[in-house]
Motif scaffolding. Structure first.
Motif, PDB file in Angstrom:
ATOM      1  N   VAL A 138       0.834  -1.208   0.000  1.00 28.45           N
ATOM      2  CA  VAL A 138       0.000   0.000   0.000  1.00 28.45           C
ATOM      3  C   VAL A 138       0.866   1.255   0.000  1.00 28.45           C
ATOM      4  CG1 VAL A 138      -1.591   1.373   1.397  1.00 28.45           C
ATOM      5  CG2 VAL A 138      -2.021  -1.063   1.055  1.00 28.45           C
ATOM      6  N   GLN A 139       1.848   1.288   0.869  1.00 26.09           N
ATOM      7  CA  GLN A 139       2.663   2.503   0.962  1.00 26.09           C
ATOM      8  C   GLN A 139       3.578   2.657  -0.239  1.00 26.09           C
ATOM      9  OE1 GLN A 139       4.228   3.386   4.833  1.00 26.09           O
ATOM     10  NE2 GLN A 139       2.226   3.137   5.783  1.00 26.09           N
ATOM     11  N   ASP A 140       3.955   1.569  -0.870  1.00 25.84           N
ATOM     12  CA  ASP A 140       4.700   1.658  -2.120  1.00 25.84           C
ATOM     13  C   ASP A 140       3.822   2.235  -3.231  1.00 25.84           C
ATOM     14  OD1 ASP A 140       7.132   0.875  -3.785  1.00 25.84           O
ATOM     15  OD2 ASP A 140       5.548  -0.222  -4.828  1.00 25.84           O
ATOM     16  N   LEU A 141       2.585   1.785  -3.308  1.00 26.92           N
ATOM     17  CA  LEU A 141       1.647   2.340  -4.288  1.00 26.92           C
ATOM     18  C   LEU A 141       1.430   3.830  -4.058  1.00 26.92           C
ATOM     19  CD1 LEU A 141      -1.006  -0.517  -4.252  1.00 26.92           C
ATOM     20  CD2 LEU A 141       0.350   0.148  -6.238  1.00 26.92           C
ATOM     21  N   GLN A 142       1.270   4.207  -2.800  1.00 24.83           N
ATOM     22  CA  GLN A 142       1.031   5.614  -2.483  1.00 24.83           C
ATOM     23  C   GLN A 142       2.215   6.492  -2.847  1.00 24.83           C
ATOM     24  OE1 GLN A 142       0.064   5.146   1.682  1.00 24.83           O
ATOM     25  NE2 GLN A 142      -2.130   5.261   1.288  1.00 24.83           N
ATOM     26  N   ALA A 143       3.421   5.960  -2.715  1.00 28.44           N
ATOM     27  CA  ALA A 143       4.617   6.723  -3.078  1.00 28.44           C
ATOM     28  C   ALA A 143       4.665   6.991  -4.581  1.00 28.44           C
ATOM     29  CB  ALA A 143       5.876   5.971  -2.639  1.00 28.44           C
ATOM     30  N   GLN A 144       4.124   6.062  -5.362  1.00 30.12           N
ATOM     31  CA  GLN A 144       4.167   6.194  -6.816  1.00 30.12           C
ATOM     32  C   GLN A 144       2.890   6.793  -7.392  1.00 30.12           C
ATOM     33  OE1 GLN A 144       5.794   2.770  -8.924  1.00 30.12           O
ATOM     34  NE2 GLN A 144       6.606   1.943  -7.017  1.00 30.12           N
ATOM     35  N   ARG A 145       1.793   6.640  -6.675  1.00 25.68           N
ATOM     36  CA  ARG A 145       0.488   7.122  -7.147  1.00 25.68           C
ATOM     37  C   ARG A 145      -0.208   7.867  -6.006  1.00 25.68           C
ATOM     38  NH1 ARG A 145      -1.778   3.465 -11.531  1.00 25.68           N
ATOM     39  NH2 ARG A 145      -0.098   2.035 -12.111  1.00 25.68           N
ATOM     40  N   PRO A 146       0.222   9.076  -5.689  1.00 26.49           N
ATOM     41  CA  PRO A 146      -0.389   9.830  -4.582  1.00 26.49           C
ATOM     42  C   PRO A 146      -1.902   9.961  -4.770  1.00 26.49           C
ATOM     43  CG  PRO A 146       1.608  10.912  -5.342  1.00 26.49           C
ATOM     44  CD  PRO A 146       1.320   9.826  -6.338  1.00 26.49           C
ATOM     45  N   GLY A 147      -2.626   9.745  -3.696  1.00 30.26           N
ATOM     46  CA  GLY A 147      -4.080   9.853  -3.746  1.00 30.26           C
ATOM     47  C   GLY A 147      -4.804   8.562  -4.044  1.00 30.26           C
ATOM     48  N   ILE A 148      -4.079   7.485  -4.358  1.00 30.02           N
ATOM     49  CA  ILE A 148      -4.739   6.219  -4.658  1.00 30.02           C
ATOM     50  C   ILE A 148      -5.506   5.714  -3.430  1.00 30.02           C
ATOM     51  CG2 ILE A 148      -2.710   4.816  -4.010  1.00 30.02           C
ATOM     52  CD1 ILE A 148      -3.520   2.883  -6.285  1.00 30.02           C
ATOM     53  N   LYS A 149      -6.693   5.179  -3.687  1.00 28.20           N
ATOM     54  CA  LYS A 149      -7.536   4.643  -2.618  1.00 28.20           C
ATOM     55  C   LYS A 149      -7.504   3.123  -2.684  1.00 28.20           C
ATOM     56  CE  LYS A 149     -11.508   6.602  -1.829  1.00 28.20           C
ATOM     57  NZ  LYS A 149     -12.898   7.086  -2.084  1.00 28.20           N
ATOM     58  N   VAL A 150      -7.160   2.504  -1.573  1.00 30.50           N
ATOM     59  CA  VAL A 150      -6.987   1.053  -1.533  1.00 30.50           C
ATOM     60  C   VAL A 150      -7.896   0.462  -0.458  1.00 30.50           C
ATOM     61  CG1 VAL A 150      -5.365  -0.853  -1.224  1.00 30.50           C
ATOM     62  CG2 VAL A 150      -4.572   1.300  -2.253  1.00 30.50           C
ATOM     63  N   MET A 151      -8.598  -0.602  -0.824  1.00 27.86           N
ATOM     64  CA  MET A 151      -9.379  -1.360   0.146  1.00 27.86           C
ATOM     65  C   MET A 151      -8.719  -2.713   0.367  1.00 27.86           C
ATOM     66  SD  MET A 151     -13.373  -2.677   0.080  1.00 27.86           S
ATOM     67  CE  MET A 151     -14.128  -1.193   0.765  1.00 27.86           C
ATOM     68  N   ILE A 152      -8.465  -3.040   1.627  1.00 29.44           N
ATOM     69  CA  ILE A 152      -7.993  -4.361   1.988  1.00 29.44           C
ATOM     70  C   ILE A 152      -9.217  -5.199   2.344  1.00 29.44           C
ATOM     71  CG2 ILE A 152      -6.369  -5.679   3.393  1.00 29.44           C
ATOM     72  CD1 ILE A 152      -5.163  -3.202   1.882  1.00 29.44           C
ATOM     73  N   VAL A 153      -9.443  -6.263   1.619  1.00 27.58           N
ATOM     74  CA  VAL A 153     -10.534  -7.187   1.922  1.00 27.58           C
ATOM     75  C   VAL A 153      -9.892  -8.461   2.442  1.00 27.58           C
ATOM     76  CG1 VAL A 153     -12.462  -8.529   0.996  1.00 27.58           C
ATOM     77  CG2 VAL A 153     -12.072  -6.184   0.210  1.00 27.58           C
ATOM     78  N   ASP A 154     -10.105  -8.737   3.714  1.00 30.16           N
ATOM     79  CA  ASP A 154      -9.432  -9.844   4.386  1.00 30.16           C
ATOM     80  C   ASP A 154     -10.461 -10.879   4.819  1.00 30.16           C
ATOM     81  OD1 ASP A 154      -7.882 -11.513   6.011  1.00 30.16           O
ATOM     82  OD2 ASP A 154      -6.633  -9.849   6.709  1.00 30.16           O
ATOM     83  N   THR A 155     -10.499 -12.002   4.089  1.00 27.20           N
ATOM     84  CA  THR A 155     -11.436 -13.074   4.429  1.00 27.20           C
ATOM     85  C   THR A 155     -10.731 -14.265   5.066  1.00 27.20           C
ATOM     86  OG1 THR A 155     -11.339 -13.933   2.150  1.00 27.20           O
ATOM     87  CG2 THR A 155     -13.117 -12.398   2.678  1.00 27.20           C
ATOM     88  N   ASP A 156      -9.483 -14.088   5.445  1.00 27.05           N
ATOM     89  CA  ASP A 156      -8.796 -15.075   6.269  1.00 27.05           C
ATOM     90  C   ASP A 156      -9.592 -15.247   7.566  1.00 27.05           C
ATOM     91  OD1 ASP A 156      -6.753 -15.805   8.463  1.00 27.05           O
ATOM     92  OD2 ASP A 156      -5.530 -16.019   6.674  1.00 27.05           O
ATOM     93  N   ALA A 157      -9.579 -16.440   8.127  1.00 27.51           N
ATOM     94  CA  ALA A 157     -10.392 -16.710   9.322  1.00 27.51           C
ATOM     95  C   ALA A 157      -9.931 -15.947  10.555  1.00 27.51           C
ATOM     96  CB  ALA A 157     -10.402 -18.210   9.621  1.00 27.51           C
ATOM     97  N   LEU A 158      -8.683 -15.460  10.542  1.00 28.23           N
ATOM     98  CA  LEU A 158      -8.152 -14.670  11.651  1.00 28.23           C
ATOM     99  C   LEU A 158      -8.062 -13.206  11.239  1.00 28.23           C
ATOM    100  CD1 LEU A 158      -5.250 -17.048  12.743  1.00 28.23           C
ATOM    101  CD2 LEU A 158      -7.568 -16.945  13.650  1.00 28.23           C
ATOM    102  N   GLN A 159      -8.298 -12.316  12.182  1.00 30.03           N
ATOM    103  CA  GLN A 159      -8.292 -10.888  11.857  1.00 30.03           C
ATOM    104  C   GLN A 159      -6.931 -10.418  11.367  1.00 30.03           C
ATOM    105  OE1 GLN A 159      -7.849  -7.836  14.641  1.00 30.03           O
ATOM    106  NE2 GLN A 159      -9.364  -6.465  13.768  1.00 30.03           N
ATOM    107  N   GLY A 160      -6.950  -9.516  10.388  1.00 24.20           N
ATOM    108  CA  GLY A 160      -5.728  -8.883   9.918  1.00 24.20           C
ATOM    109  C   GLY A 160      -5.307  -7.777  10.871  1.00 24.20           C
ATOM    110  N   ASN A 161      -4.887  -8.158  12.073  1.00 21.38           N
ATOM    111  CA  ASN A 161      -4.656  -7.168  13.126  1.00 21.38           C
ATOM    112  C   ASN A 161      -3.457  -6.261  12.854  1.00 21.38           C
ATOM    113  OD1 ASN A 161      -2.914  -9.367  13.496  1.00 21.38           O
ATOM    114  ND2 ASN A 161      -3.081  -9.369  15.715  1.00 21.38           N
ATOM    115  N   GLY A 162      -2.380  -6.827  12.317  1.00 22.81           N
ATOM    116  CA  GLY A 162      -1.217  -5.998  12.016  1.00 22.81           C
ATOM    117  C   GLY A 162      -1.512  -4.985  10.932  1.00 22.81           C
TER     118      GLY A 162
END
Length: 304
Positions: A138-162
């Protein structure tokens, strides 16, 4: 559809270790042998550069992993031994995810044949997650494409806490995670939308909860890219997931989510996420099925 991989993703672990490290190689072979992917669709990656990692992770933590100097408490929390190859394996996974995200923006869909180390925090690793490849991408994308909007969709059975913790204050990022509410394997963090299921949730209930809540999230946040941490630990025979989904339920999950993203022209990068099936080869088969759905829908979209 480009898929990103390296033989360096496989790390030698002690006999009996619950993490099926061979799943990356085995699933890649299944995809080729089954004719799902052509050899030229699999892109070999190298290691992520240090400056890319430093956007997310503390230098002191990076140094400890590089030198293999985790103490016993850190190794227990991480769940992996601090061997000389741990750093190499982890930075290779980050690079595979990073490249998959850029490829998805260019082509509509791309796959990392690994990835989704969503329990890694800025200054420590947890739950087999050394570096948070999602946050780094995400932060690499933002460095190259300022303003990009990213959604993380996490369907792993455990929460994406980090992931939720690292990206919590970024208004251009939406973190969605659907996971078992009472699973004590990880310490919860606050994401943009956390959807908790009951323990041992069955397919019909899970899919209804997933589809309704994710649709609501997409009504409030219009992403330029989705990074999807699919997860194979939703399966009923998984050691850690505490869900009760069948392979057919999981394929339905994959078809509906990927279909919705692609029909709405939302580029999507697919990551494996976790999977610890009691039959280790079955974890690879579940990941392979997800990639097969992505390939089929990607080909259909390109022909339309």
């Amino acid at each position: 559809m480009r898929c990103f991989y390296s033989q360096n993703l496989e790390l030698q672990l002690p006999s009996g270790h619950p993490f099926p490290m061979e799943k990356f190689r085995v699933s890649k072979d299944m995809l080729l042998e089954g004719g799902i992917l052509k050899p030229e669709e699999i892109v070999e990656v190298g290691a992520a550069e240090a400056h890319v990692l430093k956007r997310v992770h503390d230098e002191a933590y990076l140094g400890r992993i590089y030198r293999g100097q985790l103490d016993m408490k850190e190794q227990i929390r991480l769940g992996l031994p601090a061997t000389p190859m741990l750093y190499q394996r982890s930075v290779t996974e980050v690079e595979a995810t990073r490249q998959a995200c850029h490829a998805a923006l260019e082509e509509g869909v791309a796959v990392c044949l690994a990835g989704g180390s969503h329990h890694a925090f800025r200054d420590h690793g947890e739950g087999y997650s050394v570096f948070n490849d999602v946050a780094v991408a995400v932060q690499d994308l933002q460095a190259q494409r300022p303003g990009i909007k990213v959604m993380i969709v996490d369907t792993d059975a455990l929460q994406g806490n980090g992931t939720a913790s690292i990206l919590a204050d970024d208004p251009k990022v939406f973190t969605y995670s659907i996971h078992v509410g009472m699973n004590s394997s990880v310490t919860k963090a606050h994401g943009s939308l956390d959807v908790e299921t009951v323990r041992y949730v069955e397919g019909v209930m899970y899919l209804k909860q997933l589809f309704s809540t994710l649709a609501a999230a997409l009504d409030t946040f219009s992403p330029d890219l989705v990074i999807w941490v699919a997860g194979a630990d939703n399966h009923s025979n998984d050691r850690l997931g505490q869900m009760w989904l069948s392979p057919e339920d999981m394929e339905r999950r994959d078809e509906v989510l990927l279909g919705a993203f692609l029909r709405n022209r939302i580029p999507v990068a697919v990551l494996y996420g976790g999977g610890y099936n009691r039959e280790s080869e079955f974890t690879s088969r579940l990941h392979t099925r997800t990639v097969a759905v992505a390939k089929r829908l990607s080909d259909a979209l390109r022909k339309s």
